[in-house]
Write an enzyme that holds these catalytic residues in place. Structure first.
Site, PDB file in Angstrom:
ATOM      1  N   SER A 144      19.420 133.792 -38.126  1.00  0.00           N
ATOM      2  CA  SER A 144      19.209 135.040 -37.727  1.00  0.00           C
ATOM      3  C   SER A 144      17.948 135.652 -37.289  1.00  0.00           C
ATOM      4  O   SER A 144      17.032 134.947 -38.041  1.00  0.00           O
ATOM      5  CB  SER A 144      19.998 136.030 -38.479  1.00  0.00           C
ATOM      6  OG  SER A 144      19.715 137.373 -37.910  1.00  0.00           O
ATOM      7  N   TYR A 157      21.426 141.401 -46.082  1.00  0.00           N
ATOM      8  CA  TYR A 157      21.533 140.411 -45.212  1.00  0.00           C
ATOM      9  C   TYR A 157      20.222 139.661 -44.972  1.00  0.00           C
ATOM     10  O   TYR A 157      20.106 138.278 -44.806  1.00  0.00           O
ATOM     11  CB  TYR A 157      21.974 141.004 -43.826  1.00  0.00           C
ATOM     12  CG  TYR A 157      22.546 139.987 -42.866  1.00  0.00           C
ATOM     13  CD1 TYR A 157      23.279 139.079 -43.046  1.00  0.00           C
ATOM     14  CD2 TYR A 157      21.621 140.033 -41.404  1.00  0.00           C
ATOM     15  CE1 TYR A 157      23.363 138.110 -41.877  1.00  0.00           C
ATOM     16  CE2 TYR A 157      21.818 139.220 -40.541  1.00  0.00           C
ATOM     17  CZ  TYR A 157      22.833 138.249 -40.719  1.00  0.00           C
ATOM     18  OH  TYR A 157      23.082 137.404 -39.572  1.00  0.00           O
TER      19      TYR A 157
END
Length: 258
Positions: A144, A157
């Site tokens: 990501s 995250y």
């Protein structure tokens, strides 16, 4: 399982979103594809869809294996079921919660690390001998933009994805003398049916706000396109990392909304 002498790609987290799109695309590119995820019903539906799109089987065949990347036993069963592996797409993962560190839920953090990092390690370790044996293996790790940036509420995250990026880079060093390429694909804002809904634990209103006012976020197919391009380069070409985001997104935290 499939018996053709064709390249085989294993895609984890293949039951939806980027994983499902990647499986469809790699089958269209001629790979035999192993769909691996927890939700067997979704995998069976996707396998039927891929087979229906090419009833002759000329493009790529498909097989299904139930997989929980947080379970060593489940990963071992995957490795036992796969006869060969040329491409491994480590896509299983996810975000859980968007709380500041001061009120973070340790269970959410544990779950993110187990799926995004330890899951990546388990599947890679289990299938690496086959990737080396293939003579032209390729590991693709879906991370990501959060693997290379931070934002408020995203510590759990971003920490997990930073760790996944570190694993990717380390693999590249450790396998430099082996016939295995290593690629990181780091997507920005991708509008899929489940990512934000899972992050906000089923709160559809909060999930919708993630993409509110963004005219054209990325689609799962955009990421699948990146994966397919990377794995179809000549064997001597290693694409180290692809950062991909919609035009409206300048950074993980800076998005143009109308």
């Amino acid at each position: 399982m499939m018996t053709h002498v064709r390249k085989t790609a294993v895609v984890t987290g293949a039951s939806s979103g980027i994983g499902a799109a990647t499986a469809r695309r790699l089958a269209a590119e001629g790979f035999d594809v192993v769909l691996a995820a927890r939700r067997r019903d979704r995998l069976d539906e996707l396998a039927a869809e891929i087979e229906a799109a090419d009833p002759s089987g000329r493009r790529g065949g498909v097989a299904v294996v139930t997989l929980d990347v947080t379970s060593a036993e489940s990963v071992a069963a995957l490795a036992a079921a796969v006869r060969q592996c040329h491409v491994l797409v480590n896509n299983a993962g996810g975000a859980f919660g968007l709380d500041p560190v001061s009120s973070a839920d340790p269970d959410d953090w544990q779950r993110m690390y187990d799926t995004n990092v330890l899951g990546l390690m388990r599947t890679t370790k289990a299938l690496l001998p086959m990737l080396v044996e293939s003579g032209a293996g390729h590991i693709v790790n879906i991370t990501s933009l959060a693997a290379h940036a931070v934002y408020e509420g995203g510590a759990g995250y971003t920490a997990a994805k930073h760790a996944a990026a570190a694993v990717n880079g380390t693999l590249r060093l450790e396998l430099y003398d082996q016939p295995v390429r290593v690629t990181e694909v780091a997507p920005g804002m991708v509008a899929t049916a489940e990512f934000s809904l899972v992050r906000f634990k089923g709160d559809a209103e909060k999930a919708a706000k993630t993409y509110e006012g963004v005219a054209e976020p990325l689609s799962a197919e955009d990421i699948a396109d990146c994966v397919a391009w990377a794995v179809t380069r000549p064997a001597h070409v290693n694409i180290d990392r692809i950062d991909v985001q919609p035009r409206a997104q300048a950074a993980a935290h800076k998005v143009h909304r109308v």
